[in-house]
Every structure is written in structure tokens, then in C-alpha cells.
Design an enzyme around this catalytic site. Sequence first.
Site, mmCIF file in Angstrom:
data_model
loop_
_atom_site.group_PDB
_atom_site.id
_atom_site.type_symbol
_atom_site.label_atom_id
_atom_site.label_comp_id
_atom_site.label_asym_id
_atom_site.label_seq_id
_atom_site.Cartn_x
_atom_site.Cartn_y
_atom_site.Cartn_z
ATOM 1 N N GLY A 254 0.907 5.401 3.102
ATOM 2 C CA GLY A 254 1.906 4.360 2.898
ATOM 3 C C GLY A 254 3.135 4.844 2.154
ATOM 4 O O GLY A 254 4.268 4.496 2.504
ATOM 5 N N SER B 89 -1.310 7.641 13.403
ATOM 6 C CA SER B 89 -1.866 8.982 13.257
ATOM 7 C C SER B 89 -0.761 9.926 12.809
ATOM 8 O O SER B 89 0.371 9.832 13.262
ATOM 9 C CB SER B 89 -2.462 9.463 14.580
ATOM 10 O OG SER B 89 -3.020 10.751 14.434
ATOM 11 N N ASN C 287 -6.708 1.210 9.339
ATOM 12 C CA ASN C 287 -7.702 1.545 10.358
ATOM 13 C C ASN C 287 -8.685 0.401 10.573
ATOM 14 O O ASN C 287 -9.904 0.613 10.650
ATOM 15 C CB ASN C 287 -8.456 2.818 9.971
ATOM 16 C CG ASN C 287 -7.656 4.078 10.250
ATOM 17 O OD1 ASN C 287 -6.885 4.143 11.197
ATOM 18 N ND2 ASN C 287 -7.825 5.077 9.407
ATOM 19 N N GLY D 103 0.830 -1.202 0.000
ATOM 20 C CA GLY D 103 0.000 0.000 0.000
ATOM 21 C C GLY D 103 0.856 1.240 0.000
ATOM 22 O O GLY D 103 1.443 1.600 1.022
ATOM 23 N N LYS E 228 -6.456 3.625 18.660
ATOM 24 C CA LYS E 228 -6.555 4.584 17.554
ATOM 25 C C LYS E 228 -8.019 4.934 17.268
ATOM 26 O O LYS E 228 -8.340 6.072 16.907
ATOM 27 C CB LYS E 228 -5.890 3.989 16.305
ATOM 28 C CG LYS E 228 -6.001 4.846 15.040
ATOM 29 C CD LYS E 228 -5.391 6.226 15.205
ATOM 30 C CE LYS E 228 -5.132 6.952 13.895
ATOM 31 N NZ LYS E 228 -6.115 6.833 12.855
ATOM 32 N N TYR F 51 -13.196 13.485 16.271
ATOM 33 C CA TYR F 51 -14.521 13.881 15.774
ATOM 34 C C TYR F 51 -15.087 15.008 16.641
ATOM 35 O O TYR F 51 -15.576 16.021 16.132
ATOM 36 C CB TYR F 51 -15.482 12.690 15.851
ATOM 37 C CG TYR F 51 -15.484 11.727 14.700
ATOM 38 C CD1 TYR F 51 -14.306 11.265 14.128
ATOM 39 C CD2 TYR F 51 -16.684 11.238 14.206
ATOM 40 C CE1 TYR F 51 -14.325 10.350 13.099
ATOM 41 C CE2 TYR F 51 -16.713 10.328 13.174
ATOM 42 C CZ TYR F 51 -15.533 9.877 12.609
ATOM 43 O OH TYR F 51 -15.565 8.977 11.587
ATOM 44 N N HIS G 86 -8.955 7.495 19.746
ATOM 45 C CA HIS G 86 -8.271 8.719 19.315
ATOM 46 C C HIS G 86 -9.093 9.425 18.238
ATOM 47 O O HIS G 86 -9.320 10.640 18.304
ATOM 48 C CB HIS G 86 -6.881 8.353 18.785
ATOM 49 C CG HIS G 86 -6.206 9.411 17.958
ATOM 50 N ND1 HIS G 86 -6.549 9.648 16.637
ATOM 51 C CD2 HIS G 86 -5.204 10.279 18.245
ATOM 52 C CE1 HIS G 86 -5.799 10.620 16.167
ATOM 53 N NE2 HIS G 86 -4.974 11.021 17.114
#
Length: 310
Positions: free
Chosen positions: A12, A112, A86, A7, A174, A182, A177
Site C-alpha cells: 500500500g 501483482s 487478496n 493500508g 489473481k 505456487y 495467478h
Amino acid sequence: MQLGLVGLGKMGGNMAERIRRAGHEVVGFDRSSPKRDVDSLEKLVQALDAPRVVWVMVPSGDPTRSVVRELGGLLSAGDIVVDGGNSKWTDDQLHAQELGAKGIGYLDCGVSGGVWGLQNGYALMVGGDKDHVATVQPIFDALKPPAQTDESGQELPAAGFVHAGKAGAGHFSKMIHNGIEYAMMQAYGEGYELLEATDLVDDVPGVIASWTQGTVIRSWLLDLLVRALDEDPQLDRIRGYAEDSGEGRWTVEAAIEHAVPMPAIAASLFARFVSRQDDSPTMKAVAALRNQFGGHAVRAVAAQEAERPA
């Protein structure tokens, strides 16, 4: 150290570059990127010396599951797979179990840093066996932000990296996090809207920029909002439409499962759903009810809109 990376998109590709700058060898594969070094997963595995470490940076869900499954058939006992996307933590638990049965290690790593990670480093939250973490540590060290020092020059405790726990702990961390992210973005957005709504404030971008120094609400997200307003002071060039990539939903689901009250994050998730509606049916119902019980005025649909076919 040698690493296979699957990726080579925005995240990536930058991660591969940062790892190479730290002196490590990266063999990259992507089904569509011209930056790839090999043209198949099989050739990527063949290009690596055993014991191999392969880092997966593809979209969560079926794409990641497919790559991990294929790697499980290509790698050997003693190799390690790292999922840096994710993924949902429940997928990590299944992957760790399936690969572990073949003697293949598995780590989940919440990452992140976005497009700024190449320059600033990435925050890494890792789940899995401590021995596997130790094997991949040189790569984690290359990716994380540089060590910080205090006023006397003394190096501060390591930040930007944590071995959070067993398989799934990295992506679970994560996920939370991102749920917090949000809520923070929603609060900044609501504050921006109220500033714009009043005729008291002449310089809204200036007010927000003033918050970036010396205040308790300063943050990198606030810095990025200032940057966005510098580029487009009225935000006229973008629509008020916000996707959710999954982590916010999973955070709220986990909160329900563990009976943890999470009103701010839940509200910020639902606000994103509202953003996708040009004329919210919910608010139509609210307006109709207010009119019915209190005689409050409603705004009628323009005649030309009412005549549109359903």
C-alpha cells in the site's frame, strides 16, 4: 484525481507513492503507520471530495471485511470502494451486493508486483461494473506498467491491466495467478535441489543463472532465484518453510468445484504443508510400510531424540 488509500504497508505504501508520482492526490490512512495523513477512516472520508474513491489494501479476511463494512456506513451513494488486497472472490460478491444496496460502487482488484511494483508497475485484474472501472481508470493507469513498444516503436496492446468481469472476477483471476506461481516456484525449487544433490555440477548458481537468457523457462521468478543465490549461494540463512496465504487453497477448492484437473498446483500446495514438518509423520508411515512389506531399511530415531518427553 483524488484517492483515499487504507493500508500503507509494503504494498500500500509503495502504491501510494507511485500514484502520487503520476500527479494524483492520495489521502492515506493506516492504524499503525506513521506515514498516514489522517488518523481515522471517518477523517479520511471527510478529507475526500464527492464522489469519493477509497482503495483498501489491508489483510484479507476479517480485517478487509471490517474496513469495507465501516466504509459502507461512512460513504454516500455514488462513491466507490476498491478492494486491492487478496480477498476471496466470494467476499467480493457479498461486498458488491451490500454496498450496491446503498448506491456505493465496489470493485475488486487483484494486484501483482510485490515490493518491485513501485519501480516496475503493478499487474491489475479488476472485477466490477464497467462504469465504476472507467471512473477509477486514471488510478489504474498510474499503477500499471508503462506501455511497451515493438522494434519499430509501435505501441503494443495494453498489458498489465484487465477488466476481467463482474464482481469477484478480479480476485478470482489473481487467485489463479497465485496458484500458477505456487507451481512455478515448486518446479524451480525441485530443480535447484536436484542440482545440489548431484556431484556432477560444480556451479549450481551459475547453471540457474544461465537459464535466464534464451531458454523457455526464463521468467522473473527465475531472475529472483538467481538474486537469492547471489546473496546466499547455499541458502543456508533460511529454513525450508513456506507459508501459503490462501490463494493456493482457494484455487484447488475452485478446481474441485468445477472438476478441473490441477495436479501441479495441488502438489505445490501440499508441498508447502510438508515444509512445515520437521519430521513428516506421512513419511514416517511410508518408511514403516516399506520396511514391513519389503524389508527396506529404516533410519532409527537417535536415542537422545527418543528420550525427549512427548
